[in-house]
Scaffold this motif. Structure first.
Motif, mmCIF file in Angstrom:
data_model
loop_
_atom_site.group_PDB
_atom_site.id
_atom_site.type_symbol
_atom_site.label_atom_id
_atom_site.label_comp_id
_atom_site.label_asym_id
_atom_site.label_seq_id
_atom_site.Cartn_x
_atom_site.Cartn_y
_atom_site.Cartn_z
ATOM 1 N N HIS A 105 0.843 -1.201 0.000
ATOM 2 C CA HIS A 105 0.000 0.000 0.000
ATOM 3 C C HIS A 105 0.873 1.245 0.000
ATOM 4 C CE1 HIS A 105 0.416 1.133 4.327
ATOM 5 N NE2 HIS A 105 0.544 -0.169 4.525
ATOM 6 N N ASP A 138 6.381 1.966 6.234
ATOM 7 C CA ASP A 138 4.966 1.552 6.151
ATOM 8 C C ASP A 138 4.259 2.368 5.081
ATOM 9 O OD1 ASP A 138 2.506 0.486 6.678
ATOM 10 O OD2 ASP A 138 2.196 1.526 8.571
ATOM 11 N N ASN A 139 4.281 2.002 3.818
ATOM 12 C CA ASN A 139 4.805 0.775 3.257
ATOM 13 C C ASN A 139 5.506 1.098 1.926
ATOM 14 O OD1 ASN A 139 3.201 -1.965 1.639
ATOM 15 N ND2 ASN A 139 4.867 -2.209 3.065
ATOM 16 N N GLU A 172 -5.231 1.296 2.738
ATOM 17 C CA GLU A 172 -4.943 0.303 3.785
ATOM 18 C C GLU A 172 -5.080 0.898 5.173
ATOM 19 O OE1 GLU A 172 -2.842 -2.248 6.632
ATOM 20 O OE2 GLU A 172 -2.373 -0.170 6.171
ATOM 21 N N GLU A 173 -4.561 2.113 5.358
ATOM 22 C CA GLU A 173 -4.574 2.703 6.700
ATOM 23 C C GLU A 173 -5.992 3.104 7.118
ATOM 24 O OE1 GLU A 173 -2.119 2.249 8.422
ATOM 25 O OE2 GLU A 173 -0.262 2.471 7.293
ATOM 26 N N ASP A 201 4.762 -5.823 4.940
ATOM 27 C CA ASP A 201 4.125 -4.671 5.610
ATOM 28 C C ASP A 201 4.175 -4.817 7.127
ATOM 29 O OD1 ASP A 201 2.738 -2.290 5.825
ATOM 30 O OD2 ASP A 201 0.774 -3.203 5.578
HETATM 31 ZN ZN LIG Z 1 1.154 -0.933 6.394
#
Ligand SMILES: [Zn+2]
Ligand SMILES: C[C@H](N)C(=O)N[C@@H](Cc1c[nH]cn1)C(=O)O
Ligand SMILES: [Zn+2]
Length: 493
Positions: A105, A138-139, A172-173, A201
């Motif tokens: 991501h 991340d990431n 994703e977050e 990740d």
């Molecule tokens: Zn992540």
């Protein structure tokens, strides 16, 4: 620092990567400069810009790219926001080669300089061999390390021994919105010829020793809402004569965990899987420095003092954390108000074989029971807005053996086989929807500071991480034939 057991081909690849460090870091700087924070709606256009940048990077690699439009989503205030597209990329289609799909991501957690960053979070800055910036680990860093590794094969005009697929998302977050539906739609298409999926990740357990991850906990997120009247009240006029919603909520939150960390919800530990002898043996060999972990966290004391107890409580037992209270006064200064409605937010990291719907029921019953004893006229509402299941892989899978060999070649030592206390919800969804095996192959060190101030990736981890992915491609190519022999992933945990 590559081991002496490298082949001539590996040496050529590693030399190229060493020589092109500055180019790889320049690319990471360009990506980190985009404030692709998926949590704050005002920054959605930056996430869109980041997706376009990632798509053009893959196109420059020679991949065909399909940016799949996922439509929009509704915010709690009713506003509609477009979802970033998910990138489905493809490079190579040789039926003789295994097909590996990399998931990553490129959205990030929020970051502001005034939160306590030493440098601007969106300007990648190298200090003492560490590259500081939001998303460096991340990431964005690991996604680029994988791309750098592919780029190296192409630049050296080497035959690429695997077919690549990429699935890159930008939400994703914020809970990977829309991704589950896309997996359902694509399971017979994009995923049909994929042999396995790689996710990078999460983190090693130590600052120096590489690791491979074979399990993550799930996460059940809860909202507990207590509502009194329809407006906030003056505490001088009403304090002492009403049941205050925030007092009810504090009592409810206080009932969840005792001071030893033990969850007080009846039945919650009933289905927790017992530790197997095979796993216990893995724990013995894991290098884990309690003091180092404590220093990384900035806290003075953990609840447990032995390596085994700490790892068990992070990986194999559920934990409950309280995250915040919406509606409560939280600004500096004094405000003598009684809030009318407050929402407590907590989550339970669950482990095999806890059932999400059972956990939800146990939480609801417990909270209702505690609340009823307070004889409060306020309204109680409990909901579970997000439920992600745990994920576990088989460490004896040839994939893990291939990754272990790649790590040995590049880092000169065997990795720790670890689980992770946090959650990558998509791992379990990949397994259950596409029926493909997943391997978690982290390149970030334990002190990377994901989600925190001063997130970083060391130059060493970024560059050796690029090499280890390149070495992994060569190892995967040796697995031809073995990839199909292993049974489908187990998803009944
Ligand atoms: Zn992540
Ligand atoms: C490990 C990964 N980078 C991560 O931080 N995952 C989040 C995902 C999550 C779980 N519940 C809500 N979001 C995490 O483990 O907190
Ligand atoms: Zn994250």
């Amino acid at each position: 620092m590559s081991s002496s057991s490298s082949s001539a081909l590996e040496t050529e690849i590693f030399q190229y990567i060493d020589l092109h460090q500055s180019d790889f870091i320049k690319d990471l700087k360009e990506w980190v400069a985009v404030e692709s924070d998926s949590v704050q709606p005002v920054l959605r256009k930056e996430v869109m810009r980041m997706m376009a940048l990632a798509a053009s990077k893959l196109e420059a690699l020679g991949a065909t790219v399909n940016s799949v439009n996922l439509g929009s989503h509704q915010l709690p205030d009713g506003q509609h926001l477009p979802l970033p597209p998910v990138i489905l990329g493809e490079l190579g289609k040789d039926p003789q080669n295994p097909t590996v799909c990399f998931y990553g991501h490129v959205d990030v957690q929020p970051a502001r300089r005034e939160d306590g960053w030493k440098t601007d979070p969106y300007t990648l800055t190298e200090i003492d061999g560490n590259l500081y910036g939001r998303g460096s680990t991340d990431n964005k860093g690991p996604v680029l390390a994988w791309i750098n590794a592919v780029e190296t094969f192409r630049a050296l005009k080497l035959a690429i021994p695997v077919n690549f697929k990429f699935i890159i998302e930008g939400m994703e977050e914020a809970g990977s919105l829309g991704l589950e539906k896309l997996l359902e739609e694509e399971k017979q298409c994009f995923f049909s010829d994929v042999d396995f999926i790689v996710i990078s990740d999460n983190l090693w357990l130590s600052k120096k020793k590489p690791a491979l991850t074979y399990g993550t906990r799930g996460n059940a997120c809860f909202f507990v809402e207590v509502e009194g009247g329809d407006k906030d009240l003056h505490s001088g006029t009403f304090g002492g004569i009403i049941h205050e919603p925030l007092m009810d909520l504090v009592a409810l939150l206080d009932s969840l965990v005792d001071p030893t960390g033990h969850i007080q919800i009846p039945g919650i530990y009933d289905s927790v899987a017992a530790l197997t002898e095979e796993e216990r043996k893995l724990y013995e060999s894991i290098e884990y420095d309690i003091e180092e972990h404590k220093n990384n966290s900035g806290v003075k004391k953990f609840l447990y003092s032995s390596k085994e107890e700490i790892l068990l409580h992070l990986w194999c037992y559920p934990s409950l954390s309280i995250h915040g209270i919406e509606g409560a006064f939280h600004e500096p200064g004094i405000k003598t108000v009684i809030p009318a409605k407050v929402i407590g937010k907590f989550s339970i990291r669950q482990v095999p074989y806890m059932d999400l719907s059972v956990v939800k029921q146990q939480v609801e019953e417990h909270l209702k029971n505690v609340f009823s004893k307070r004889n409060s006229p306020n309204k109680l509402k409990v909901s579970m807005p997000l439920g992600a299941k745990p994920w576990v892989a088989d460490v004896n899978d040839p994939l893990y053996k291939a990754a272990r060999r790649a790590i040995k070649t590049v880092f000169g030592e065997d990795p720790d086989f670890i689980r992770d206390g946090s959650t990558i919800p998509i791992a379990r969804l990949f397994q259950s929807i596409t029926q493909k095996r997943v391997i978690m192959f982290p390149i970030g060190a334990a002190d990377a500071g994901e989600h925190s101030q001063n997130e970083k990736i060391s130059r060493h981890n970024y560059i050796e991480g690029t090499k280890v992915f390149a070495a992994f491609f060569l190892e995967i190519s040796k697995l031809r034939g073995q990839l199909h022999e292993t049974s489908s992933p187990e998803t009944n945990n």
